[in-house]
Motif scaffolding. Structure first.
Motif, PDB file in Angstrom:
ATOM      1  N   ARG A  67      46.136 -22.957 -58.480  1.00 54.65           N
ATOM      2  CA  ARG A  67      45.580 -21.598 -58.417  1.00 54.65           C
ATOM      3  C   ARG A  67      44.666 -21.427 -57.201  1.00 54.65           C
ATOM      4  O   ARG A  67      44.637 -20.372 -56.573  1.00 54.65           O
ATOM      5  CB  ARG A  67      44.820 -21.290 -59.696  1.00 54.65           C
ATOM      6  N   LEU A  68      43.919 -22.470 -56.859  1.00 56.47           N
ATOM      7  CA  LEU A  68      43.050 -22.390 -55.699  1.00 56.47           C
ATOM      8  C   LEU A  68      43.874 -22.264 -54.413  1.00 56.47           C
ATOM      9  O   LEU A  68      43.540 -21.467 -53.531  1.00 56.47           O
ATOM     10  CB  LEU A  68      42.151 -23.621 -55.635  1.00 56.47           C
ATOM     11  N   GLU A  69      44.936 -23.039 -54.314  1.00 54.52           N
ATOM     12  CA  GLU A  69      45.781 -22.946 -53.122  1.00 54.52           C
ATOM     13  C   GLU A  69      46.424 -21.565 -53.006  1.00 54.52           C
ATOM     14  O   GLU A  69      46.569 -21.029 -51.897  1.00 54.52           O
ATOM     15  CB  GLU A  69      46.854 -24.028 -53.158  1.00 54.52           C
ATOM     16  N   LYS A  70      46.797 -21.002 -54.142  1.00 55.47           N
ATOM     17  CA  LYS A  70      47.385 -19.660 -54.118  1.00 55.47           C
ATOM     18  C   LYS A  70      46.375 -18.633 -53.633  1.00 55.47           C
ATOM     19  O   LYS A  70      46.696 -17.746 -52.827  1.00 55.47           O
ATOM     20  CB  LYS A  70      47.887 -19.296 -55.511  1.00 55.47           C
ATOM     21  N   LEU A  71      45.122 -18.743 -54.102  1.00 58.25           N
ATOM     22  CA  LEU A  71      44.073 -17.820 -53.663  1.00 58.25           C
ATOM     23  C   LEU A  71      43.784 -17.987 -52.182  1.00 58.25           C
ATOM     24  O   LEU A  71      43.638 -16.995 -51.444  1.00 58.25           O
ATOM     25  CB  LEU A  71      42.795 -18.057 -54.477  1.00 58.25           C
ATOM     26  N   ALA A  73      45.816 -19.092 -49.905  1.00 57.66           N
ATOM     27  CA  ALA A  73      46.958 -18.580 -49.138  1.00 57.66           C
ATOM     28  C   ALA A  73      46.886 -17.057 -49.005  1.00 57.66           C
ATOM     29  O   ALA A  73      47.140 -16.496 -47.927  1.00 57.66           O
ATOM     30  CB  ALA A  73      48.267 -19.001 -49.793  1.00 57.66           C
ATOM     31  N   ARG A  74      46.506 -16.380 -50.113  1.00 62.12           N
ATOM     32  CA  ARG A  74      46.372 -14.923 -50.060  1.00 62.12           C
ATOM     33  C   ARG A  74      45.254 -14.515 -49.119  1.00 62.12           C
ATOM     34  O   ARG A  74      45.376 -13.545 -48.350  1.00 62.12           O
ATOM     35  CB  ARG A  74      46.097 -14.373 -51.458  1.00 62.12           C
ATOM     36  N   ALA A  75      44.130 -15.241 -49.171  1.00 63.46           N
ATOM     37  CA  ALA A  75      42.986 -14.908 -48.317  1.00 63.46           C
ATOM     38  C   ALA A  75      43.332 -15.116 -46.846  1.00 63.46           C
ATOM     39  O   ALA A  75      42.968 -14.303 -45.990  1.00 63.46           O
ATOM     40  CB  ALA A  75      41.782 -15.761 -48.716  1.00 63.46           C
ATOM     41  N   LEU A  76      44.038 -16.206 -46.532  1.00 63.59           N
ATOM     42  CA  LEU A  76      44.418 -16.461 -45.154  1.00 63.59           C
ATOM     43  C   LEU A  76      45.413 -15.422 -44.650  1.00 63.59           C
ATOM     44  O   LEU A  76      45.351 -14.992 -43.493  1.00 63.59           O
ATOM     45  CB  LEU A  76      45.006 -17.868 -45.023  1.00 63.59           C
ATOM     46  N   GLU A  77      46.334 -15.023 -45.520  1.00 60.85           N
ATOM     47  CA  GLU A  77      47.301 -13.999 -45.129  1.00 60.85           C
ATOM     48  C   GLU A  77      46.602 -12.681 -44.840  1.00 60.85           C
ATOM     49  O   GLU A  77      46.902 -12.000 -43.858  1.00 60.85           O
ATOM     50  CB  GLU A  77      48.342 -13.815 -46.235  1.00 60.85           C
ATOM     51  N   SER A  84      39.084  -9.188 -44.545  1.00 61.15           N
ATOM     52  CA  SER A  84      38.290 -10.326 -45.000  1.00 61.15           C
ATOM     53  C   SER A  84      37.587  -9.981 -46.299  1.00 61.15           C
ATOM     54  O   SER A  84      37.216  -8.822 -46.538  1.00 61.15           O
ATOM     55  CB  SER A  84      37.263 -10.728 -43.937  1.00 61.15           C
ATOM     56  N   ILE A  85      37.393 -10.994 -47.165  1.00 59.21           N
ATOM     57  CA  ILE A  85      36.676 -10.805 -48.426  1.00 59.21           C
ATOM     58  C   ILE A  85      35.394 -11.632 -48.446  1.00 59.21           C
ATOM     59  O   ILE A  85      34.773 -11.797 -49.492  1.00 59.21           O
ATOM     60  CB  ILE A  85      37.558 -11.199 -49.631  1.00 59.21           C
TER      61      ILE A  85
END
Length: 346
Positions: A67-71, A73-77, A84-85
């Motif tokens: 789940r962390l990697e998915k988050l 990946a979304r943030a980097l995209e 930016s968040i």
């Protein structure tokens, strides 16, 4: 004469081949140096990020790795699209001033890549906007450079040549060096110090790097001013971004003036002749012959039309052609003095 021309052509071809080989070697050497310098830093950063990720997961066991990697990946995209968040970031990438900055980087082909169209409609419009805008921008820059060069290059060179009786080739080198120094000071050194004052995370080398990368239209996008706004140092971010847009356009024009000045130096012309297939005299001769033939054809056609209408008042076509060849240019047809139409003076 034919043998000399043949030898000159072979020499130019060999020179061009050596130029191609030298350029390829330059690319290879540059790639090797960049790889040797940057690869260790890349590996060190990758290992540090992996260590930080392991520490975070160890200290926060309730968060799963997937789940962390998915988050992330979304943030980097989203970050690649300029969103930016982090923290309380409320900066907009597509307000009017930011969009104006984006269009200037697109039309000048700088293209930082920090802000890109998010929607399919925006991407499609960017294609059509650039197809028209980039040629228009090149035409605008070319016209601006030629006008500025007449003031800052051609007139000063003519004035000092007459005043000091110095060779124009030597004057050109001195003038080009002086112009390059003034442009570097005005659009690279001084702006770099200004960026250091407004960008809290930049040192002088980074600001200098940004100015050079931008004015040469490389536009890597790793440093973009105004991306981390500081309300204390920069209370008017929109005005700051607008000033940067104006600076980039003016700086690009001045850099092109310097490059064009250097390109027109007699030393550069002689260097180019070593690699061009034909020298400028041959090209000018061919162009002149083509123009003369076109002018002769147009003049003969006009004369033929006039003969049909007024057969008694026109000199012969052979006389017209001979006059054109003798004078080297086409002159508008004029009736002979004292000629008459239908026996009556005009």
């Amino acid at each position: 004469m034919v043998l000399h021309s043949r030898i000159s052509s072979i020499s130019k071809t060999l020179n061009f081949g050596l130029l191609v080989v030298a350029y390829i070697l330059y690319l290879i050497v540059g790639a090797a140096i960049f790889s040797a310098i940057e690869l260790p830093y890349e590996e060190a950063l990758r290992q540090k990020l992996k260590a930080d990720l392991r520490d975070f997961l160890r200290n926060n066991s309730c968060v799963s790795d997937a789940r962390l990697e998915k988050l992330l990946a979304r943030a980097l995209e989203a970050s690649n699209y300029g969103v930016s968040i982090l923290g309380n970031d409320t900066q907009r990438s597509w307000d009017f001033v930011s969009s104006l900055f984006f269009t200037s980087t697109v039309l000048t082909t700088t293209g930082y890549g920090h802000t890109v169209p998010l929607s399919d409609g925006g991407k499609a419009f960017c294609i059509f906007y650039s197809l028209l805008g980039i040629p228009v921008t090149l035409f605008f820059l070319s016209a601006a450079v030629q006008r500025i060069m007449s003031v800052v290059t051609r007139r000063p060179l003519s004035y000092f040549h007459r005043r000091w009786a110095m060779s124009k080739s030597h004057l050109g080198v001195i003038h080009a060096a002086f112009l390059a120094f003034i442009t570097t000071l005005t659009f690279v050194i001084i702006p770099a110090w200004i960026f250091v004052a407004f960008e809290k995370d930049w040192n002088f080398l980074e600001a200098l790097y940004f100015c050079f990368i931008s004015l040469t239209t490389i536009g890597l996008g790793d440093y973009v001013p105004g991306e981390t706004p500081n309300k204390d140092l920069n209370p008017h971010p929109h005005l700051y971004r607008l000033a940067i847009t104006v600076y980039l356009l003016l700086g690009l024009v001045c850099v092109l003036v310097v490059l064009e000045t250097c390109w027109e130096l007699p030393q550069m012309k002689r260097l180019r002749h070593r690699f061009y297939e034909k020298n400028l005299r041959e090209l000018d001769s061919e162009t002149t012959n083509i123009i003369d033939r076109d002018q002769l054809s147009d003049q003969l056609a006009d004369t033929a039309d006039h003969v049909i209408d007024h057969p008694a008042t026109i000199p012969s076509v052979s006389e017209q052609a001979a006059s054109i060849r003798q004078n080297g240019k086409a002159a508008p047809y004029t009736l002979a003095s004292g000629s008459a139409l239908n026996g009556k003076p005009r």
